[in-house]
Design a protein around this motif. Structure first.
Motif, PDB file in Angstrom:
ATOM      1  N   GLU A   1    -107.290-115.686  54.075  1.00  0.00           N
ATOM      2  CA  GLU A   1    -108.614-116.109  53.606  1.00  0.00           C
ATOM      3  C   GLU A   1    -109.458-114.903  53.212  1.00  0.00           C
ATOM      4  OE1 GLU A   1    -107.928-118.911  57.282  1.00  0.00           O
ATOM      5  OE2 GLU A   1    -107.648-116.792  56.827  1.00  0.00           O
ATOM      6  N   SER A   2    -110.440-115.173  52.358  1.00  0.00           N
ATOM      7  CA  SER A   2    -111.432-114.165  51.999  1.00  0.00           C
ATOM      8  C   SER A   2    -112.693-114.886  51.534  1.00  0.00           C
ATOM      9  CB  SER A   2    -110.905-113.246  50.893  1.00  0.00           C
ATOM     10  OG  SER A   2    -110.607-113.983  49.731  1.00  0.00           O
ATOM     11  N   GLY A   3    -113.805-114.153  51.478  1.00  0.00           N
ATOM     12  CA  GLY A   3    -115.019-114.709  50.895  1.00  0.00           C
ATOM     13  C   GLY A   3    -116.099-115.103  51.873  1.00  0.00           C
ATOM     14  N   GLY A   4    -115.854-114.981  53.166  1.00  0.00           N
ATOM     15  CA  GLY A   4    -116.901-115.318  54.115  1.00  0.00           C
ATOM     16  C   GLY A   4    -118.037-114.311  54.069  1.00  0.00           C
ATOM     17  N   GLY A   5    -119.116-114.603  54.800  1.00  0.00           N
ATOM     18  CA  GLY A   5    -120.235-113.682  54.834  1.00  0.00           C
ATOM     19  C   GLY A   5    -121.469-114.360  55.374  1.00  0.00           C
ATOM     20  N   SER A   6    -122.605-113.715  55.154  1.00  0.00           N
ATOM     21  CA  SER A   6    -123.883-114.226  55.626  1.00  0.00           C
ATOM     22  C   SER A   6    -124.749-114.621  54.449  1.00  0.00           C
ATOM     23  CB  SER A   6    -124.594-113.155  56.467  1.00  0.00           C
ATOM     24  OG  SER A   6    -123.843-112.841  57.615  1.00  0.00           O
ATOM     25  N   VAL A   7    -125.461-115.718  54.584  1.00  0.00           N
ATOM     26  CA  VAL A   7    -126.300-116.219  53.508  1.00  0.00           C
ATOM     27  C   VAL A   7    -127.469-116.976  54.119  1.00  0.00           C
ATOM     28  CG1 VAL A   7    -125.030-118.390  53.268  1.00  0.00           C
ATOM     29  CG2 VAL A   7    -126.221-117.431  51.285  1.00  0.00           C
ATOM     30  N   GLN A   8    -128.562-117.059  53.384  1.00  0.00           N
ATOM     31  CA  GLN A   8    -129.698-117.842  53.852  1.00  0.00           C
ATOM     32  C   GLN A   8    -129.497-119.321  53.534  1.00  0.00           C
ATOM     33  OE1 GLN A   8    -133.245-115.980  52.188  1.00  0.00           O
ATOM     34  NE2 GLN A   8    -133.565-114.916  54.121  1.00  0.00           N
TER      35      GLN A   8
ATOM     36  N   SER B   1    -106.613-131.604  62.336  1.00  0.00           N
ATOM     37  CA  SER B   1    -105.947-130.326  62.571  1.00  0.00           C
ATOM     38  C   SER B   1    -104.514-130.511  63.052  1.00  0.00           C
ATOM     39  CB  SER B   1    -106.736-129.476  63.561  1.00  0.00           C
ATOM     40  OG  SER B   1    -106.895-130.155  64.786  1.00  0.00           O
ATOM     41  N   GLY B   2    -104.239-131.617  63.741  1.00  0.00           N
ATOM     42  CA  GLY B   2    -102.888-131.868  64.227  1.00  0.00           C
ATOM     43  C   GLY B   2    -101.867-132.078  63.132  1.00  0.00           C
ATOM     44  N   SER B   3    -102.328-132.358  61.921  1.00  0.00           N
ATOM     45  CA  SER B   3    -101.418-132.572  60.792  1.00  0.00           C
ATOM     46  C   SER B   3    -101.086-131.281  60.065  1.00  0.00           C
ATOM     47  CB  SER B   3    -102.038-133.558  59.803  1.00  0.00           C
ATOM     48  OG  SER B   3    -102.255-134.806  60.393  1.00  0.00           O
ATOM     49  N   TYR B   4    -101.688-130.192  60.479  1.00  0.00           N
ATOM     50  CA  TYR B   4    -101.503-128.917  59.790  1.00  0.00           C
ATOM     51  C   TYR B   4    -100.720-127.956  60.681  1.00  0.00           C
ATOM     52  CZ  TYR B   4    -104.537-130.419  56.050  1.00  0.00           C
ATOM     53  OH  TYR B   4    -105.047-131.096  54.973  1.00  0.00           O
ATOM     54  N   ASN B   5     -99.709-127.327  60.083  1.00  0.00           N
ATOM     55  CA  ASN B   5     -98.811-126.499  60.883  1.00  0.00           C
ATOM     56  C   ASN B   5     -98.865-125.017  60.552  1.00  0.00           C
ATOM     57  OD1 ASN B   5     -97.608-127.570  58.407  1.00  0.00           O
ATOM     58  ND2 ASN B   5     -95.752-126.473  58.993  1.00  0.00           N
ATOM     59  N   ILE B   6     -99.606-124.645  59.514  1.00  0.00           N
ATOM     60  CA  ILE B   6     -99.722-123.227  59.153  1.00  0.00           C
ATOM     61  C   ILE B   6    -101.193-122.900  59.002  1.00  0.00           C
ATOM     62  CG2 ILE B   6     -99.123-121.443  57.479  1.00  0.00           C
ATOM     63  CD1 ILE B   6     -96.649-123.121  56.786  1.00  0.00           C
ATOM     64  N   TRP B   7    -101.614-121.780  59.601  1.00  0.00           N
ATOM     65  CA  TRP B   7    -103.041-121.440  59.641  1.00  0.00           C
ATOM     66  C   TRP B   7    -103.260-119.991  59.217  1.00  0.00           C
ATOM     67  CZ3 TRP B   7    -106.690-125.082  60.853  1.00  0.00           C
ATOM     68  CH2 TRP B   7    -106.198-126.295  61.363  1.00  0.00           C
ATOM     69  N   GLY B   8    -104.402-119.765  58.567  1.00  0.00           N
ATOM     70  CA  GLY B   8    -104.831-118.410  58.277  1.00  0.00           C
ATOM     71  C   GLY B   8    -105.565-117.824  59.467  1.00  0.00           C
ATOM     72  N   GLN B   9    -106.043-116.592  59.296  1.00  0.00           N
ATOM     73  CA  GLN B   9    -106.675-115.889  60.416  1.00  0.00           C
ATOM     74  C   GLN B   9    -108.154-116.231  60.553  1.00  0.00           C
ATOM     75  OE1 GLN B   9    -106.209-114.620  57.463  1.00  0.00           O
ATOM     76  NE2 GLN B   9    -108.103-113.515  56.949  1.00  0.00           N
ATOM     77  N   GLY B  10    -108.738-116.837  59.556  1.00  0.00           N
ATOM     78  CA  GLY B  10    -110.132-117.250  59.612  1.00  0.00           C
ATOM     79  C   GLY B  10    -111.069-116.260  58.944  1.00  0.00           C
ATOM     80  N   THR B  11    -112.187-116.779  58.462  1.00  0.00           N
ATOM     81  CA  THR B  11    -113.247-115.954  57.881  1.00  0.00           C
ATOM     82  C   THR B  11    -114.592-116.522  58.321  1.00  0.00           C
ATOM     83  OG1 THR B  11    -114.085-114.970  55.821  1.00  0.00           O
ATOM     84  CG2 THR B  11    -113.311-117.240  55.681  1.00  0.00           C
TER      85      THR B  11
END
Length: 126
Positions: free
Chosen positions: A6-13, A110-120
């Motif tokens: 994943e990419s693109g996370g951050g802080s916003v108003q 979430s139980g239907s998903y078996n592959i996950w990213g590291q999070g953002t």
């Protein structure tokens, strides 16, 4: 094994916009989706899309504000989440996920998903 980054996370108003992206190495299966989680709470499904034929699902809390899309041209799979009209309650760690199970086409669980990213991390201030 599919790998998700994943990419693109951050802080916003509040009222602002962010776009999250997720690069998938390999065929993702039936669906790709976005989930979010805050400390002490269960992971929540935000949006999902069918990997082959589309078909979008959204949590009620984000309908009309978030848009999920999947670009699978040229054998690359890039999942995006355009988030507009952000609210402080959207603050969470956002995870990209892929599902090898058909039931992902009818619900974002979430139980239907078996592959996950590291999070953002997404942080929305008031």
């Amino acid at each position: 094994q599919v790998r998700l980054v994943e990419s693109g996370g951050g802080s916003v108003q509040a009222g602002g916009s962010l776009k999250l992206s997720c690069a998938a190495s390999g065929y993702p299966g039936y669906c790709m989706g976005w989930f979010r989680q805050v400390p002490g709470k269960e992971r929540e499904g935000v949006a999902s899309i069918g990997a082959q034929f589309g078909g979008e699902l959204y949590a009620d809390s984000v309908k009309g504000r978030f848009t999920i899309s999947l670009d699978n041209a040229n054998a690359k799979n890039t999942l995006s989440l355009q988030m507009n009209g952000l609210k402080p309650e959207d603050t969470a760690m956002y995870y990209c996920a892929a599902s090898a199970y058909r039931d992902c086409l009818v619900a974002i669980t979430s139980g239907s998903y078996n592959i996950w990213g590291q999070g953002t991390q997404v942080t929305v201030s008031s």
